[in-house]
Design an enzyme around this catalytic site. Structure first.
Site, PDB file in Angstrom:
ATOM      1  N   SER A 180      39.539  38.152  37.586  1.00  0.00           N
ATOM      2  CA  SER A 180      40.253  36.948  37.168  1.00  0.00           C
ATOM      3  C   SER A 180      40.966  36.230  38.308  1.00  0.00           C
ATOM      4  O   SER A 180      41.194  35.030  38.225  1.00  0.00           O
ATOM      5  CB  SER A 180      41.245  37.289  36.063  1.00  0.00           C
ATOM      6  OG  SER A 180      42.070  38.363  36.438  1.00  0.00           O
ATOM      7  N   HIS A 208      36.517  36.373  31.376  1.00  0.00           N
ATOM      8  CA  HIS A 208      36.214  35.096  32.027  1.00  0.00           C
ATOM      9  C   HIS A 208      34.740  34.714  31.945  1.00  0.00           C
ATOM     10  O   HIS A 208      34.351  33.648  32.420  1.00  0.00           O
ATOM     11  CB  HIS A 208      36.674  35.115  33.488  1.00  0.00           C
ATOM     12  CG  HIS A 208      38.162  35.102  33.606  1.00  0.00           C
ATOM     13  ND1 HIS A 208      38.904  33.941  33.522  1.00  0.00           N
ATOM     14  CD2 HIS A 208      39.049  36.110  33.726  1.00  0.00           C
ATOM     15  CE1 HIS A 208      40.183  34.240  33.617  1.00  0.00           C
ATOM     16  NE2 HIS A 208      40.298  35.550  33.742  1.00  0.00           N
ATOM     17  N   LYS A 237      39.662  31.864  26.184  1.00  0.00           N
ATOM     18  CA  LYS A 237      39.321  31.173  27.429  1.00  0.00           C
ATOM     19  C   LYS A 237      38.131  30.248  27.174  1.00  0.00           C
ATOM     20  O   LYS A 237      38.312  29.201  26.555  1.00  0.00           O
ATOM     21  CB  LYS A 237      39.106  32.215  28.530  1.00  0.00           C
ATOM     22  CG  LYS A 237      40.434  32.913  28.845  1.00  0.00           C
ATOM     23  CD  LYS A 237      40.370  34.050  29.822  1.00  0.00           C
ATOM     24  CE  LYS A 237      41.783  34.585  30.048  1.00  0.00           C
ATOM     25  NZ  LYS A 237      41.810  35.900  30.667  1.00  0.00           N
TER      26      LYS A 237
END
Ligand SMILES: *Cc1c(COP(=O)(O)O)cnc(C)c1O
Length: 396
Positions: A180, A208, A237
Site C-alpha cells: 500500500s 489495493h 477502495k
C-alpha cells in the site's frame, strides 16, 4: 504528572519528531478536484481508484436498500443482523472470486485481525512480509502465534525461515498483493511454490488490487492464475463502497463466522452499503468496468514515464496506481507536501509508523477519473520542486 500532562508531553514528543498528524478537511472522495480550506486541488490521495464512490448506480442502490432494509442493521450478523443485502453480497462475492464461499467484515482492518487471530494460536506459525499492512501486523500480534517477519520481498529469507522453523500445527504465509505504501507487488507465484513445499497456506490481502487489477478486477492472484487459500479484499477502495470480505473454502468461512472475534462481536454493515457494493461488483464485471480499468492503466503509464523522466520513479513502482516519492526525513516530507498543496496538488505525506523510519514519502495514487492534464500539472509541479531542491532528485 497528571494523566493529561503526560498525554500532552507525548504529543509534544511527536511534534518534535515531525510525526504529529492532523486531519485535512475535504469535501468528498472525487477524483479530480477537492476543496481543502476553500482551495481547489487535484486529489492524488484517494483509494477511490475507479471513481465508483460517486457512481449513480451505487448511490441509487444504496438509496433503494436504505428504504427497504433500514439504515443501521441493528445487531451483529449472528444475532439479528443478517439482512438480505449481506447474504446476497456474500453470494455475489463467492461467484465473482470463484470460491465456495465468502464472509463480510466491517473493514479490511477487521478482516485481517479477525482471520489471523482466529486461524493461528500458540501452536502455529505465521510468515509475514515486513511491509505488510498494519492490520496484518496487528492480526499477527493478536494471534499469539510464532511470527516470522521476513525482509520485504526476500524469498530466500522466507525460505530459510520456513526450513529452519520447528513443525507447527498450522503455517500461514501472509502478504499484501499490492503493497500500500510502495506500490510494488508480491511475488505470488514464488510464495505459492514455497507454501506448497513447506506445508503452509497462502493468505493474500488484495486491498489495493480489488476491482482494479486482473480479469474483471478480481485481483493480482487472479491475474497471475495463482490459487490462494485465504483471499482478503476490501470494498472501500477500488469498489467504491465500504467494508471487506474473505473469500475461500466453505469450511474456512464456517470457521471464521464461528471464531473471528471482529466478525462475531460487531454490528453488521449497513445493508445499503452492502447493496452499493453489489452494484459495484456488477459494474466491475461489465464492459464499463473494463473501460474504467483501461483508463486507470493509461494514467499509470503516463505517470510512470513522467516520473521516470524526472528521476522520481521508485524501484518496484510503476505497475500499479500507487507511486511513492521518498523524501526520507519526516519534516521535509511534510514541507514538500505543503509546497505541492500550495501549487494545487494534494499528495499526502506518509510518515512512520506507516512506513519505516527514514523513508517518509509523498504518496500519489491515481484514479481512472483523472484527466491527462491533471497528471501533466502534477509532473510540472514536481519538476519545479525538484529544481528548488524541495524534493530530492533521486529515489533510494
Ligand atoms: C487499506 C488496507 C486495509 C484496510 O482496509 P479498510 O477497509 O480500509 O479497513 C487492509 N490491508 C491493506 C493492504 C490496505 O491497504
Amino acid at each position: 504528572m497528571s494523566f493529561l500532562e503526560s498525554i500532552i508531553q507525548d504529543l509534544g514528543a511527536l511534534e518534535c519528531q515531525g510525526l504529529r498528524r492532523h486531519m485535512r478537511d475535504i469535501d468528498g472522495p472525487q477524483a479530480e478536484l477537492l476543496l481543502i480550506n476553500g482551495r481547489l486541488v487535484i486529489n492524488f490521495s484517494s483509494n477511490n481508484y475507479l471513481g465508483l464512490a460517486s457512481h449513480p448506480l451505487l448511490h441509487s442502490e444504496a438509496h433503494r436498500h436504505l428504504t427497504l432494509e433500514g439504515l443501521g442493521s441493528g445487531a451483529s450478523r449472528l444475532i439479528a443482523g443478517n439482512l438480505r443485502s449481506h447474504r446476497q453480497l456474500e453470494e455475489d462475492l463467492a461467484r465473482f472470486f470463484r470460491t465456495e464461499s465468502a464472509l463480510l467484515f466491517n473493514s479490511g482492518y477487521h478482516a485481517n485481525i479477525g482471520v489471523l487471530s482466529s486461524i493461528a494460536t500458540n501452536d502455529d506459525q505465521i510468515f509475514s512480509d515486513a511491509l505488510n499492512h498494519a492490520s496484518i501486523v496487528d492480526g499477527c500480534r493478536l494471534s499469539r502465534a510464532r511470527v516470522h517477519v521476513f525482509p520485504h520481498g526476500d524469498l530466500a529469507a522466507l525460505k530459510r525461515a520456513l526450513s529452519s522453523s520447528l513443525p507447527a500445527r498450522r503455517r500461514i504465509i501472509v502478504t499484501d498483493s499490492i503493497f500500500s505504501m510502495d506500490g510494488d507487488t508480491a511475488a505470488l507465484p514464488d510464495l505459492r511454490t514455497l507454501a506448497q513445499a513447506h506445508d503452509a497456506v497462502l493468505m493474500v490481502d488484495e486491498a489495493h488490487a480489488t476491482g482494479v487489477t486482473g480479469p474483471g478486477g478480481r485481483g493480482l492472484a487472479a491475474a497471475l492464475g495463482i490459487p490462494v487459500d485465504i483471499h482478503v479484499g476490501t470494498l472501500s477502495k477500488g469498489v467504491g463502497a465500504f467494508g471487506a470480505f474473505v473469500a475461500g473454502s466453505r469450511p474456512l468461512i464456517e470457521y471464521l463466522l464461528n471464531r473471528a472475534r471482529s466478525f462475531v462481536f460487531t454490528t453488521a454493515l449497513p445493508p445499503s452499503v452492502a447493496a452499493a457494493a453489489r452494484a459495484a461488483l456488477s459494474l466491475l464485471d461489465s464492459p464499463q468496468g473494463e473501460v474504467l480499468r483501461a483508463r486507470l492503466h493509461q494514467r499509470i503509464s503516463q505517470f510512470r514515464s513522467g516520473l521516470a523522466t524526472l528521476g522520481l520513479l521508485a524501484p518496484g513502482a510503476g505497475e500499479t496506481a500507487i507511486f511513492p516519492i521518498v523524501v526520507g526525513d519526516s519534516r521535509r516530507t511534510m514541507e514538500a507536501c505543503e509546497a505541492l498543496l500550495a501549487r494545487g496538488i494534494f499528495a499526502q505525506g506518509i510518515r512512520p509508523p506507516t512506513v519505516p523510519h527514514g523513508t517518509a514519502r509523498l504518496r500519489f495514487s491515481l484514479m481512472a477519473t483523472h484527466a491527462e492534464q491533471h497528471l501533466e500539472r502534477a509532473l510540472a509541479v514536481l519538476e519545479d520542486l525538484v529544481a528548488k531542491e524541495i524534493i530530492p532528485r533521486s529515489q533510494p
